[in-house]
Scaffold this active site. Structure first.
Site, PDB file in Angstrom:
ATOM      1  N   LYS A  13       0.839  -1.211   0.000  1.00 34.17           N
ATOM      2  CA  LYS A  13       0.000   0.000   0.000  1.00 34.17           C
ATOM      3  C   LYS A  13       0.868   1.253   0.000  1.00 34.17           C
ATOM      4  CE  LYS A  13      -2.101  -1.108   3.957  1.00 34.17           C
ATOM      5  NZ  LYS A  13      -1.464  -2.385   4.336  1.00 34.17           N
ATOM      6  N   ARG A  88      -9.531   0.243   8.818  1.00 29.91           N
ATOM      7  CA  ARG A  88      -9.096  -1.139   9.032  1.00 29.91           C
ATOM      8  C   ARG A  88     -10.156  -1.946   9.751  1.00 29.91           C
ATOM      9  NH1 ARG A  88      -3.125   0.016   8.985  1.00 29.91           N
ATOM     10  NH2 ARG A  88      -2.050  -1.943   8.855  1.00 29.91           N
ATOM     11  N   ARG A 127      11.919  -6.541   5.002  1.00 26.69           N
ATOM     12  CA  ARG A 127      11.703  -5.106   4.732  1.00 26.69           C
ATOM     13  C   ARG A 127      12.589  -4.250   5.621  1.00 26.69           C
ATOM     14  NH1 ARG A 127       5.728  -2.499   4.877  1.00 26.69           N
ATOM     15  NH2 ARG A 127       5.751  -3.034   7.087  1.00 26.69           N
ATOM     16  N   ARG A 160      11.359  -2.290  11.039  1.00 29.49           N
ATOM     17  CA  ARG A 160      10.266  -1.908  11.938  1.00 29.49           C
ATOM     18  C   ARG A 160      10.126  -2.939  13.047  1.00 29.49           C
ATOM     19  NH1 ARG A 160       5.048  -0.310   8.324  1.00 29.49           N
ATOM     20  NH2 ARG A 160       4.080  -1.506   9.984  1.00 29.49           N
ATOM     21  N   ARG A 171      -0.346  -9.713  13.044  1.00 30.11           N
ATOM     22  CA  ARG A 171      -0.909  -8.684  12.161  1.00 30.11           C
ATOM     23  C   ARG A 171      -1.732  -9.319  11.048  1.00 30.11           C
ATOM     24  NH1 ARG A 171       4.287  -5.672  10.435  1.00 30.11           N
ATOM     25  NH2 ARG A 171       2.919  -4.306   9.255  1.00 30.11           N
TER      26      ARG A 171
END
Ligand code: AMP
Length: 216
Positions: A13, A88, A127, A160, A171
């Site tokens: 996103k 969300r 990531r 992160r 998540r």
């Protein structure tokens, strides 16, 4: 244009909105980025949000909706905005609908970027992000030119906290349980556009632009 971008964690996103928001004259608003900024500044909101984010849970709707309403009041939203990571939950989607209808406005598009869970886990584990400009890299797929340094602004790349494997699993579970039902919510309004999020960022960007009828 007012747009919502849905999709699981790591669906791309943020990456896609960093590419297309300017092209379409929209401000890119990421609720995750706003929370992270508050966490790094150690604000009251940041402290509260971190208790949820560090466990892979959602920040409560009331807190998140108030924060988004404040952000949408800013002048830069007048020309258009793209919401990344909001709504969300159904509660948040209803809040957004009411917020817009009170102003006689509506969303122009809801984009849902779909990626398989196995790819999400691989993407998120590798990531690395730039805390200064928000750019995203990957240790295997989008390697920065200089190890650990952001190509765009020279910032030091970090992983992160919530990109650790156990948190990623929570998540994903939260996404399937609380956010995926939004697809049906928006299907009913006829605004939902499903985008295949597998493949390169260039390919996914092209799919999104094509679906919106944007000719470059
Ligand atoms: P993101 O950067 O979009 O992956 O968001 C990171 C984390 O921030 C999420 O895992 C949630 O804990 C929290 N968060 C972001 N957006 C929302 C939202 N709309 N509602 C509740 N929590 C959110």
């Amino acid at each position: 244009m007012k747009m919502v971008v849905l999709g699981g964690p790591g669906a791309g996103k943020g990456t896609q909105l960093m590419r297309i928001a300017k092209k379409l004259n929209m401000v890119h608003i990421s609720t995750g980025d706003i929370f992270r900024e508050n966490i790094s500044k150690d604000t009251e909101l940041g402290k509260l949000a971190n208790t949820y984010i560090s466990k892979g849970n959602l920040v409560p709707d009331s807190v998140t909706c108030d924060m988004v309403a404040d952000r949408l009041k800013k002048k830069d939203c007048e020309t258009g905005y793209a919401l990344d990571g909001f709504p969300r939950t159904i509660e948040q989607a209803k809040f957004l609908d009411k917020y817009l209808s009170d102003k006689n406005e509506e969303l122009d598009a809801v984009i849902d970027i779909e990626v398989d869970d196995s790819l999400i886990i691989e993407r998120l584990c590798g990531r690395r992000i730039c805390p200064d400009c928000g750019a995203s890299f990957h240790i295997k797929y989008t390697i920065p030119k200089k190890d650990g340094i952001c190509d765009q602004c020279g910032g030091k790349l970090i992983q992160r906290q919530d990109d650790k494997v156990e948190t990623i699993k929570s998540r994903l579970e939260v996404y399937h349980r609380q956010t995926e039902p939004l697809k049906d919510f928006y299907k009913e309004s006829g605004k939902l556009i499903i985008i295949d999020g597998n493949g390169s960022a260039d390919d996914v960007e092209q799919r999104i632009l094509n679906s919106l009828g944007v000719v470059e």
